[in-house]
Scaffold this motif. Structure first.
Motif, PDB file in Angstrom:
ATOM      1  N   PRO A 398       8.989 -46.749 -17.345  1.00 13.35           N
ATOM      2  CA  PRO A 398       9.705 -47.152 -16.137  1.00 13.35           C
ATOM      3  C   PRO A 398       9.114 -46.472 -14.904  1.00 13.35           C
ATOM      4  CG  PRO A 398      10.974 -45.537 -17.367  1.00 13.35           C
ATOM      5  CD  PRO A 398       9.793 -45.883 -18.229  1.00 13.35           C
ATOM      6  N   ALA A 399       9.249 -47.111 -13.764  1.00 11.26           N
ATOM      7  CA  ALA A 399       8.766 -46.520 -12.514  1.00 11.26           C
ATOM      8  C   ALA A 399       9.445 -45.180 -12.282  1.00 11.26           C
ATOM      9  CB  ALA A 399       9.053 -47.460 -11.347  1.00 11.26           C
ATOM     10  N   GLY A 400       8.681 -44.197 -11.795  1.00 10.08           N
ATOM     11  CA  GLY A 400       9.217 -42.863 -11.560  1.00 10.08           C
ATOM     12  C   GLY A 400       9.095 -41.949 -12.758  1.00 10.08           C
ATOM     13  N   ALA A 401       8.659 -42.476 -13.907  1.00  9.22           N
ATOM     14  CA  ALA A 401       8.432 -41.640 -15.082  1.00  9.22           C
ATOM     15  C   ALA A 401       7.166 -40.808 -14.874  1.00  9.22           C
ATOM     16  CB  ALA A 401       8.317 -42.510 -16.332  1.00  9.22           C
ATOM     17  N   VAL A 402       6.911 -39.885 -15.802  1.00 10.87           N
ATOM     18  CA  VAL A 402       5.782 -38.963 -15.680  1.00 10.87           C
ATOM     19  C   VAL A 402       4.850 -39.140 -16.872  1.00 10.87           C
ATOM     20  CG1 VAL A 402       5.054 -36.561 -15.420  1.00 10.87           C
ATOM     21  CG2 VAL A 402       7.278 -37.301 -14.498  1.00 10.87           C
ATOM     22  N   LEU A 403       3.582 -39.293 -16.591  1.00 15.85           N
ATOM     23  CA  LEU A 403       2.561 -39.320 -17.628  1.00 15.85           C
ATOM     24  C   LEU A 403       1.824 -37.991 -17.625  1.00 15.85           C
ATOM     25  CD1 LEU A 403       0.767 -40.804 -19.738  1.00 15.85           C
ATOM     26  CD2 LEU A 403      -0.706 -41.459 -17.820  1.00 15.85           C
ATOM     27  N   VAL A 404       1.764 -37.330 -18.791  1.00 17.26           N
ATOM     28  CA  VAL A 404       1.008 -36.089 -18.943  1.00 17.26           C
ATOM     29  C   VAL A 404      -0.176 -36.380 -19.861  1.00 17.26           C
ATOM     30  CG1 VAL A 404       1.041 -33.684 -19.662  1.00 17.26           C
ATOM     31  CG2 VAL A 404       3.110 -34.707 -18.666  1.00 17.26           C
ATOM     32  N   GLN A 405      -1.369 -36.352 -19.303  1.00 19.12           N
ATOM     33  CA  GLN A 405      -2.576 -36.584 -20.092  1.00 19.12           C
ATOM     34  C   GLN A 405      -3.189 -35.247 -20.501  1.00 19.12           C
ATOM     35  OE1 GLN A 405      -6.779 -39.106 -20.011  1.00 19.12           O
ATOM     36  NE2 GLN A 405      -5.716 -38.766 -18.085  1.00 19.12           N
ATOM     37  N   VAL A 406      -3.331 -35.052 -21.810  1.00 17.43           N
ATOM     38  CA  VAL A 406      -3.996 -33.868 -22.335  1.00 17.43           C
ATOM     39  C   VAL A 406      -5.485 -34.194 -22.420  1.00 17.43           C
ATOM     40  CG1 VAL A 406      -4.182 -32.271 -24.273  1.00 17.43           C
ATOM     41  CG2 VAL A 406      -1.931 -33.198 -23.631  1.00 17.43           C
ATOM     42  N   VAL A 407      -6.289 -33.488 -21.624  1.00 16.63           N
ATOM     43  CA  VAL A 407      -7.714 -33.781 -21.521  1.00 16.63           C
ATOM     44  C   VAL A 407      -8.485 -32.869 -22.462  1.00 16.63           C
ATOM     45  CG1 VAL A 407      -9.695 -33.969 -19.963  1.00 16.63           C
ATOM     46  CG2 VAL A 407      -7.374 -34.435 -19.114  1.00 16.63           C
ATOM     47  N   PRO A 408      -9.207 -33.431 -23.438  1.00 20.31           N
ATOM     48  CA  PRO A 408      -9.942 -32.599 -24.397  1.00 20.31           C
ATOM     49  C   PRO A 408     -10.984 -31.722 -23.714  1.00 20.31           C
ATOM     50  CG  PRO A 408      -9.801 -34.877 -25.144  1.00 20.31           C
ATOM     51  CD  PRO A 408      -9.339 -34.859 -23.728  1.00 20.31           C
ATOM     52  N   TYR A 409     -11.417 -30.694 -24.422  1.00 21.26           N
ATOM     53  CA  TYR A 409     -12.461 -29.810 -23.910  1.00 21.26           C
ATOM     54  C   TYR A 409     -13.788 -30.573 -23.797  1.00 21.26           C
ATOM     55  CZ  TYR A 409     -15.633 -25.863 -23.427  1.00 21.26           C
ATOM     56  OH  TYR A 409     -16.587 -24.998 -22.969  1.00 21.26           O
ATOM     57  N   GLY A 410     -14.571 -30.235 -22.766  1.00 15.45           N
ATOM     58  CA  GLY A 410     -15.898 -30.826 -22.659  1.00 15.45           C
ATOM     59  C   GLY A 410     -16.228 -31.469 -21.332  1.00 15.45           C
ATOM     60  N   GLY A 411     -15.572 -31.075 -20.246  1.00 14.19           N
ATOM     61  CA  GLY A 411     -15.900 -31.634 -18.943  1.00 14.19           C
ATOM     62  C   GLY A 411     -15.585 -33.115 -18.819  1.00 14.19           C
ATOM     63  N   LEU A 412     -14.451 -33.518 -19.364  1.00 12.22           N
ATOM     64  CA  LEU A 412     -14.082 -34.936 -19.392  1.00 12.22           C
ATOM     65  C   LEU A 412     -13.109 -35.328 -18.287  1.00 12.22           C
ATOM     66  CD1 LEU A 412     -13.607 -35.376 -23.251  1.00 12.22           C
ATOM     67  CD2 LEU A 412     -15.658 -35.763 -21.883  1.00 12.22           C
ATOM     68  N   GLU A 413     -13.007 -34.505 -17.251  1.00 11.33           N
ATOM     69  CA  GLU A 413     -12.051 -34.795 -16.183  1.00 11.33           C
ATOM     70  C   GLU A 413     -12.341 -36.138 -15.511  1.00 11.33           C
ATOM     71  OE1 GLU A 413     -12.066 -30.640 -17.222  1.00 11.33           O
ATOM     72  OE2 GLU A 413     -13.712 -31.955 -16.536  1.00 11.33           O
ATOM     73  N   TRP A 414     -13.635 -36.460 -15.337  1.00 12.69           N
ATOM     74  CA  TRP A 414     -13.999 -37.726 -14.695  1.00 12.69           C
ATOM     75  C   TRP A 414     -13.531 -38.918 -15.532  1.00 12.69           C
ATOM     76  CZ3 TRP A 414     -17.080 -40.973 -17.569  1.00 12.69           C
ATOM     77  CH2 TRP A 414     -17.759 -40.404 -18.653  1.00 12.69           C
ATOM     78  N   LEU A 415     -13.593 -38.762 -16.847  1.00 10.30           N
ATOM     79  CA  LEU A 415     -13.165 -39.822 -17.742  1.00 10.30           C
ATOM     80  C   LEU A 415     -11.653 -39.993 -17.694  1.00 10.30           C
ATOM     81  CD1 LEU A 415     -14.282 -41.813 -19.812  1.00 10.30           C
ATOM     82  CD2 LEU A 415     -14.062 -40.032 -21.543  1.00 10.30           C
ATOM     83  N   ALA A 416     -10.947 -38.870 -17.673  1.00  7.37           N
ATOM     84  CA  ALA A 416      -9.488 -38.909 -17.584  1.00  7.37           C
ATOM     85  C   ALA A 416      -9.033 -39.545 -16.284  1.00  7.37           C
ATOM     86  CB  ALA A 416      -8.932 -37.487 -17.704  1.00  7.37           C
ATOM     87  N   ARG A 417      -9.762 -39.236 -15.216  1.00 14.63           N
ATOM     88  CA  ARG A 417      -9.385 -39.757 -13.899  1.00 14.63           C
ATOM     89  C   ARG A 417      -9.515 -41.277 -13.845  1.00 14.63           C
ATOM     90  NH1 ARG A 417     -12.659 -36.991 -11.128  1.00 14.63           N
ATOM     91  NH2 ARG A 417     -14.318 -38.510 -10.831  1.00 14.63           N
ATOM     92  N   GLY A 418     -10.658 -41.806 -14.279  1.00 16.18           N
ATOM     93  CA  GLY A 418     -10.896 -43.241 -14.143  1.00 16.18           C
ATOM     94  C   GLY A 418     -10.047 -44.098 -15.053  1.00 16.18           C
ATOM     95  N   THR A 419      -9.698 -43.588 -16.239  1.00 10.68           N
ATOM     96  CA  THR A 419      -8.986 -44.413 -17.206  1.00 10.68           C
ATOM     97  C   THR A 419      -7.466 -44.390 -17.044  1.00 10.68           C
ATOM     98  OG1 THR A 419      -9.230 -42.565 -18.745  1.00 10.68           O
ATOM     99  CG2 THR A 419     -10.759 -44.401 -18.986  1.00 10.68           C
ATOM    100  N   PHE A 420      -6.883 -43.228 -16.742  1.00 10.91           N
ATOM    101  CA  PHE A 420      -5.419 -43.147 -16.710  1.00 10.91           C
ATOM    102  C   PHE A 420      -4.852 -42.501 -15.444  1.00 10.91           C
ATOM    103  CE2 PHE A 420      -6.588 -43.073 -21.287  1.00 10.91           C
ATOM    104  CZ  PHE A 420      -6.106 -44.334 -21.605  1.00 10.91           C
ATOM    105  N   ARG A 421      -5.544 -41.522 -14.879  1.00  8.21           N
ATOM    106  CA  ARG A 421      -4.991 -40.860 -13.697  1.00  8.21           C
ATOM    107  C   ARG A 421      -4.895 -41.823 -12.520  1.00  8.21           C
ATOM    108  NH1 ARG A 421      -7.402 -35.432 -10.658  1.00  8.21           N
ATOM    109  NH2 ARG A 421      -5.982 -35.480  -8.863  1.00  8.21           N
ATOM    110  N   GLU A 422      -5.988 -42.500 -12.196  1.00  9.34           N
ATOM    111  CA  GLU A 422      -5.969 -43.406 -11.047  1.00  9.34           C
ATOM    112  C   GLU A 422      -5.045 -44.610 -11.272  1.00  9.34           C
ATOM    113  OE1 GLU A 422     -10.059 -44.195 -10.279  1.00  9.34           O
ATOM    114  OE2 GLU A 422     -10.383 -42.279  -9.251  1.00  9.34           O
TER     115      GLU A 422
END
Length: 503
Positions: A398-422
């Motif tokens: 639902p709108a207003g809910a919170v998604l917490v993405q656990v990002v694995p080790y290995g410099g994958l922040e860019w991958l997390a950003r493009g797929t689910f954060r944005e």
């Protein structure tokens, strides 16, 4: 008298000179007009056409999405079947020749506009997708992947899947051809056997990377929504590279977009006649809809999902004035059975319960009932999971809910950003990130402490997508530190709406 006579002769001479100059100027002007009419100066006809085509290409490019380099790299993701993309040309030239995915005969229509010209318009609807649209006498032979159109003066080819620069994906996608309708013959091989002239045919493919939840939505379902919604149900899906189990899984979504049955195009022997056709969906962005091109944007897509699956909650809100024992905020932990498992999932659930959450767990890979799992996700106020296609279920939150993405080790922040954060912002969700540290990954059990895998992830990235995926996505499980994760979950609680009496 002599003086006056000389003056008159001088005046006459000057007047004659003026007349001569005027005549010469007039002649030059006339010659210029004649030359301009019959022999353009400086540019051949071919050069002028080239400039017009270049202008059309530039206009097409304006329609591309504006994802940055990180988002572009994210397209290479997700996940179990992906490879590095390679450029490929998916638009044939046929007929009179010429290039390409971005030039069209006639009007270069926008991605979400109904075609107004009788000739097909094949254009680059984004840097990921090519689309052809035609109206008139349209006859589709699905088994041969051919669309016959009258009037049509040339042939067009397109692969109807929005990863046009990914050679691996397109190797699993059949090419479709738009051809001029031939004159009728005595045996009439193209006689209509199914007449749907009041309906638009929409050809799309479930080849490529479908079967992975992220790609199901990013590559097919959201582009199908973007492309088909303007027809208000009078559209029929002709699915190429058809997978019956896949269509059955998402039949409720297709029923929201169309009043007609989905057709397995490759196995179809009918000659289906329509008033118009769209071949190839329009892509906007990863897990998203560009509201500037499709009014309503992603919220409208999510509203359609709620209708399709009978989801009750449009927004995450407490019962009454604030969260209480009758309706504690619900936390959903997305489980994984393969790589990137949460090794302390039960301890995470106990810790979250101590914070006041009503905790549930769910594994989308185990659940085959999309409606049932969608209702579980929709009941949640916070969803936590390790980066992977299971997080795609955020579309049901639902709108207003919170998604917490656990990002694995290995410099994958860019991958997390493009797929689910944005994409989270377009879904009106709050987003938090928990980054796995070196002491929280099982990679330390597999590699020496001085190995580049642990000390220099960037060096592994430089080896390419397959090397990165093999190590950081396929070989890693994680064990989040409960103390650190507790801080993240407390922040999630603060982000939830707390009712009118909240501080």
């Amino acid at each position: 008298m002599k003086s006056n006579r000389n003056l008159s002769r001088g005046e006459g001479r000057r007047l004659g000179n003026v007349a001569l100059i005027a005549f010469m100027l007039g002649s030059l002007l006339l010659l210029s007009l004649i030359r301009a009419r019959f022999s353009p100066i400086g540019k051949t006809e071919e050069a002028i056409k080239a400039e017009e085509q270049q202008a059309m290409r530039k206009e097409s490019i304006k329609m591309e999405t504006t994802d940055d380099a990180a988002s572009s790299a994210a397209e290479e993701e997700e996940e179990e079947t992906q490879t590095q993309p390679k450029p490929t040309d998916t638009s044939g030239t046929g007929g009179g020749g010429g290039s390409s995915s971005s030039v069209a005969a006639g009007n270069n229509a926008g991605a979400d506009q109904h075609p107004t010209a009788s000739k097909p318009v094949c254009y680059e609807s984004s840097r990921r997708s090519d689309t052809c649209e035609a109206s008139g006498d349209v006859r589709v032979q699905g088994r041969t992947q051919t669309v016959y159109v009258s009037p049509l003066d040339r042939e067009w080819k397109v692969k109807p899947y929005p990863r046009k620069n990914d050679a691996f994906a397109l190797s699993h996608v059949k090419e479709w051809t738009l051809r001029p309708l031939p004159p009728p013959t005595a045996d009439e091989p193209l006689r209509c056997t199914v007449n749907s002239t009041g309906t638009t045919a929409f050809v799309l493919s479930t080849g490529g990377f479908t079967g992975n939840l992220f790609h199901d939505y990013t590559d097919v379902l959201i582009p199908a929504f973007v492309t088909a919604r303007r027809f208000a149900g009078e559209v029929q899906f002709l699915v190429s590279s058809h997978k019956s189990w896949w269509t059955t899984k998402y039949v409720q979504i297709f029923q929201q977009l169309s009043r007609h049955d989905v057709v397995d195009a490759d196995a179809d022997d009918e000659v289906r006649c329509y008033g118009s056709v769209v071949v190839g969906p329009t892509f906007h962005r990863e897990l998203g809809v560009d509201a500037s091109k499709t009014p309503g944007g992603m919220p409208d897509f999510r509203a359609m999902l709620r209708s399709a699956f009978g989801l009750e909650r449009a927004a995450a809100e407490p019962s009454g004035d604030r969260w209480d024992i009758r309706r504690r905020p619900r936390l959903l932990i997305i489980s994984r059975k393969g790589s990137r498992r949460l090794l302390n999932e039960r301890a995470m659930a106990d810790m979250a319960s101590s914070l006041g959450f009503d905790v549930r767990t769910g594994d989308p890979e185990v659940s085959t009932d999309v409606s049932k799992f969608a209702r579980l996700v929709n009941s949640a106020d916070v969803m936590v999971g390790v980066h992977g296609d299971g997080l795609t279920n955020m579309v049901f939150l639902p709108a207003g809910a919170v998604l917490v993405q656990v990002v694995p080790y290995g410099g994958l922040e860019w991958l997390a950003r493009g797929t689910f954060r944005e994409p989270a912002a377009g879904m009106q969700l709050h987003y938090l990130e928990y980054d796995i540290q070196l002491d929280e990954t099982t990679l330390t059990e597999q590699y020496d402490k001085d190995d580049p895998v642990l000390k220099d992830p960037a060096a592994i990235h430089k080896r390419g997508w397959n090397a990165l995926k093999d190590v950081y996505l396929d070989k890693q499980n994680v064990k989040p530190h409960l103390g650190r994760l507790k801080i993240t979950l407390m922040e999630a609680l603060k982000l939830l709406p707390h009712g009118k009496n909240a501080n």
